[in-house]
Structures are given as C-alpha cells and as structure tokens.
Scaffold this active site. Sequence first.
Site, PDB file in Angstrom:
ATOM      1  N   MET A  16     -22.314 -35.814 -11.168  1.00 13.53           N
ATOM      2  CA  MET A  16     -21.169 -36.648 -11.411  1.00 13.53           C
ATOM      3  C   MET A  16     -20.791 -37.509 -10.145  1.00 13.53           C
ATOM      4  SD  MET A  16     -19.549 -37.748 -13.939  1.00 13.53           S
ATOM      5  CE  MET A  16     -19.027 -36.452 -15.640  1.00 13.53           C
ATOM      6  N   LYS A  39       0.692  -1.327   0.126  1.00 14.91           N
ATOM      7  CA  LYS A  39       0.068   0.078  -0.120  1.00 14.91           C
ATOM      8  C   LYS A  39       0.981   1.359  -0.058  1.00 14.91           C
ATOM      9  CE  LYS A  39      -3.804   2.146   2.548  1.00 14.91           C
ATOM     10  NZ  LYS A  39      -4.947   1.954   3.335  1.00 14.91           N
TER      11      LYS A  39
END
Lengths: 570, 180
Positions: free
Chosen positions: A475, A161
Amino acid sequence: MKITGAQALIKSLEHEGVEVIFGLPGGAILPVYDPLLDSTIRHVLVRHEQGAGHMAEGYALATGRPGVAMVTSGPGATNIVTAISNAHMDSTPIVIITGQVASAAIGTDAFQECDITGITMGITKHNFLVRDVQDIPRAVAAAFHIATTGRPGPVLVDLPKDLAQSMMEWWYPSTLEELDLPGYQPTVAAAPSLIEAAEALIRDSHRPVLYTGGGALKSEAWDELLAFAERTQIPVVTTLMARGVFPDSHPLNLGMPGMHGVYAAVTALQRADLLITLGARFDDRVTGKVSAFAPDAKVIHVDIDSAEHHKVRRADVAIRSDVRTVLRAWESDRVTPANLDDWWSQINEWRERYPLVYDPPTEEGPLRPQAVIEAIAQSSPEGTIVTSGVGQHQMWASQFWPFEEPRTWINSGGAGTMGFGVPAAIGAKAGRPDRTVWCIDGDGCFQMTAQELVTARAEGIPIKVAILNNAYLGMVRQWQEMFYEERYSEVYLSPDLPDYVKWAEAMGCVGLRATNLAEMRAAIDKANSIHDVPVVIDFRTDSSEKVFPMVAAGASNDDIMVHPLQRSAQ
Amino acid sequence: MNTPEPFLGDVAHSPVRHHILSVMVENKSGVLARVAGLFARRGFNIFSLAVAPAETSARFSRITIVVDAESAPLEQVVGQLSKLVNVVSISDLAPKDAIERELMLATIRTNVDDRTGLLDVVGSSGAAIVDVDSHSVTLMLAGTPAACDALERELDNYETLELHRTGRVALPRLGKRASA
C-alpha cells in the site's frame, strides 16, 4: 470460603463463562497461573503478548462473546498495548488481565513495573488497578459488564502480585448495584419523537442510502436490517467494519464505500438525499474530504454512543440507541420512502459501468492477488471466516471475498494494525473450531506476527494463511507510485527473504508456494485437504498491482479514480 | 490542553468564549488524570480546573472545568466526558446562570511607611490582608473572576512578587438548575 486472590480471579473468569484465555505468564502474574492448572478454562500460550491481544479480538469478533487475554507486568503489559488500542478503535469487547508488581512496590520503579493503567487510560473503555483482594470479583464482573454493554470495548484489570497471593472471602456480585458503577449508563431508551422525526425524513426521501457500520454487527441487527431493506428497497452500503452484516449476493447491497470502495457505493453516498446511518461513524476513510461528502444529504445518525453524533458530520436526526432497537421500531409500513425507481436506475447504471475489476491473470504468472482471493473463496465452505492484516491485501479481501454471513470478516479497521491477521485467525478458530478460517495476509504483515503460527501448531488450531507476497509494503508502494513520482522509499521487502515455505515448516506448519495459476489451484486444493495443522501458502503476486477504485487522501469522493481498464469509459 | 493556558484573566470579559462544566466524579485515584487526559487527547482546551470533595459524601468529588468553547463544540466535550466510567453527572453552567467565585492571593512589595495607597486598594476591592512583614504584604480576595481581574489590574501599579489564583468554582444560580 477462603481462597487466594489468584483463585478468586480464575473463579471470577469461570463465573463469566470464559472458555479460553490467550496469554503468557511472567513474574507478576505467576500466582494466577497456578490455579489455572485446576480450571476448566483453556489457556492458549502465545509467543508474544501482542498475539494474545489480537487472538482475544479475533475470538470476540468471531463469536460475539468477549475475548480474554492475560499477561504479566511491564513489557508483558506494554506488548499488548497495540492490541488494546486496536480493540478500542474497533469497539471490540475484550478483557485484559495484567499482573502488577506488589502493592508496596508500586511507584518505586520496581523490576518489570510499569503504569499500565496510566498508559492505557486513553485506549481502554475503562481500566482498574485492584487495591483490595476482596475487590477482585467486583473488578472482573465490572470489566465484563463494561466491555460488553453499550458501545463495546477493551477493559483492563491490573492485579498486584501480593493481592493474588492474599486470602479473601469468596463472593461474586449478583446485581448491577454491587458492581458499584454509579457513572456508567450504557443504554438509554431511544426517544420516540426522534424515531418519528427520522421516519418523516425517510418518507420524504427520494435517494436514501442505508449507511451501515460496525454498530449494526455489534447489535446483531442483521435480520432486522435485511427485513427493513427488503421492505423499503433502500440500497445498502456496508463499511469495512460491517462487511457480512448484509449478504454481498443480495441485489440491494452496493458493497463497501470509502477510499477503496465500490464505485456505486461511494457515489450513491455522494448523491444521496438521505443517509440512514446505522452504527457508522463517518470515518475519514469513508467520507474523504468531509466538507464535500454527501453534500445534498440529510443525515439520520443512529449510534449507541452519543459522542459520535455531530462529531464529524452534523446529523439532522441523532438517535442514541443500538441499531437493532431502531430498526425494530421502523418495522411498520408507515416508514417507506417515495418511489425509488429513478434512484435505482441511476445506481444500476453506476454498477454496470464500474464494477470491481482487475487485469485478467495470465496462466504463467505472476498471480493476480484478486484472483487468488476469488479462487480461495470459491473453494471454501459456506461460513468460512476470513481475517486480514492491513494494506492492499486487506482491501482486496474486502472487495473480492463474497461475505454472506455476519462475523465472517475480521480485520483491523480503525487502528490499521499490521500483523493483526494471523493471531486474529487463531483467536477466531479457537472460538469457532467448526469453521474454516483463512487469513488473507500480506508479506509485510505476516512478518510482524508470524511467530504465533508456533502457537497455532502447538495448540492444535489449524488455520490457513494465504500470503499475497508481492515483495513490497504494497500500500505504501502504491502511494509512492501514485503520489510520490515513483520514488520508492523503504518499501522493498524481497520475495525470498525470508523463505516463507521453510519458515512455515520450521513452525510446524505445512508450507506451500504458488507462482502461476496451476500451482495456485493445486496449493489451494492441498490446503483444503489439511485439517490438523496450520497451512501457509506463499502466493507470488504482481508487485505493480494496485487497489482500485481509489479516492486520494483528503480528496472529495467525487474524484474517485476507477481501475485503468475502466478509464476510457469515463 | 493542547496549548495549556494555566489561567487567562480575560475569560470573564468575553463570556461567549467559555463554558463552565460542573462535573461530579467518583472520588477514586486517577480520576483527575482520566479527565485531564481526555481533554488533552481530544484537543479540548481548559482555562481552569478546580477539584474538591463534593457535598454528598466522601465517595464523590466535584470538578469545575472552565472550557474554551472555541476549541470544541460543547456537546462533544460533554459527550466524551460522560463516557468516562467514573464521571457520574455533568452540569453545563451557562455563565449568566451560574454563581462563579475564585480565590486570589498576591504578595506585593511595599515598605512599612508606604502602604496607604495599597490599603485603599485593599479596602475598595473587598480584599483582605492576610500576611505582613516589613517590606511586603500578602492580600487575599475571594470574589468573582471579574473582581479578581480588576484587583489584578490595580496591582499593576505595584511590584507584585507572587500572585496565585485558584481558578473558578461555580454552582447554578438558584432557580436555574439544569443538567446536561
């Protein structure tokens, strides 16, 4: 010119031609969001950072240009890790910008600190932690260069930052030297001797197959592939990652190989005497039991990443190159196999005997998922882009949607990331607003990332979502039915909870439901008539429907199980 | 490093089992983690690893990695390593074509009046005594891995309080320079 690091980051992204960033702000990335207000770059505000990552992937896969995602430090960064891993497995070029706590706070367990370069070391092509504000342009330029050259992949830039808030003297690298990447050599010229050795194998072959993978798409080799296949009449199989690189309607295309591949494609690979492998990597979902895969075949392996050579299957000729360059080198008439008439009559027999089939639908329902996909495909304009999640619906979409164009099939291949479909569709539509974009989704996948439909509505990205709602993690259910004696463990989801129509409406979308064929047709027509907001259709499909053909995990591709309708014929 | 073996003294006795990779890397923070992480996630075993700045400049470091040749084909190890952006070059040094050395320090318990035998061992092995007090001595040997192994076996006759080996560093024999 003195500017802030944050301004330098945005300016660098503009320099790279970025038109859209998918992201979500937070503390550490906050300074970068201020100059974004003054930029021409569009920002799509996601509802969860994973969505930003998959959107960047969808954008990249639909456009061929790198996708960009930007998130904050800590949880913002960890939330996007799944998408980074997904892009790494599928070699998708994306650049991820993460905010980081201030330089002096790194290593102190500061608020929202996490070691995202450490976490993503194994799932990025490369990553950078910027340590000097003056280095921001170099890091961004290097990230785009690395992400898009050689074997593409995700690159992450972590920006503390304080650097975003510091002043720097603006510059931008204009040469590769300035990127300072002495160890990065993404391409080498393919050795002519290897090209010729491969040509000799092709000339001597009687049962060759063009085994094409994602690398054929990445190198934009579709024209060369079509020309080469038509000239030589060699059959083509297109892996899950390559669907669309060769037209499905073309008589030389046998379709998808692998665990749920077309019988003729799987068996042609098995019986081949030569695999001309173009940007494919012998994934276990294609080979089945490796020791039993294509036992009589010699292997030509063209891959831009030489680490793929001999990794799974030893190649007789391994060529480090992009696919297009090699196909261009093979344009000459001297690269022609023997007469393939016998091979084709064998293949055509397999094709006639075992085409892709499914049980015929009944008018009153439940719907056959395959029929839903075919009905959507038939009513969609040419060039429609299809995305999917992962599971049965993904396999059916790959099997039953006719792909005619490259970059129209966008799915999660290597990583198998459930929830990929909706955000990938949003990214694809953001990159190709001229195209109709359908997400063929499962009910399980939809629930993982559906909140991004809020993003789609808010940002005016009108995708269409077809939920093949079989009320199960389908599945897994299929495996439990077939391999666990129908002992269903934690796979039931319910068709009604959540109410998908109300959920879609709550997110500002049009929600529709179809339980029988008449409703299916009406819902698809209605969806096709809506162009301004996203549409979600809840298709109630048959829970017992299974994906065929199937090769069981770890089994030989010789032991392919065809659809029950075809078994008496075996 | 799936099953990390910090050091195996018998490596030198079975030359087919290992390869020596001399890897030139950019001298940037995190590079060692990238290399070690790659070995870990790909399941390549490392016998030893030594890293220090290289001759060129402060920009580069050389990592000497002794790889278990049975854990993965060498071409896979080299192929994956060369994809790391910070890896500049890789030389595969066949043991017969390389000069290999390592450094060993060992502290042995021994009283002042009972050191004659140990001093003989020191003398015949080419080691040196680098530290002494009334009940122990510390030896140093810089030599081939085999010489270090041999001294270690000799020291089995004594009470070894601490022993530390660096792992090997290597350069190609003159006239045998080849790059992978």
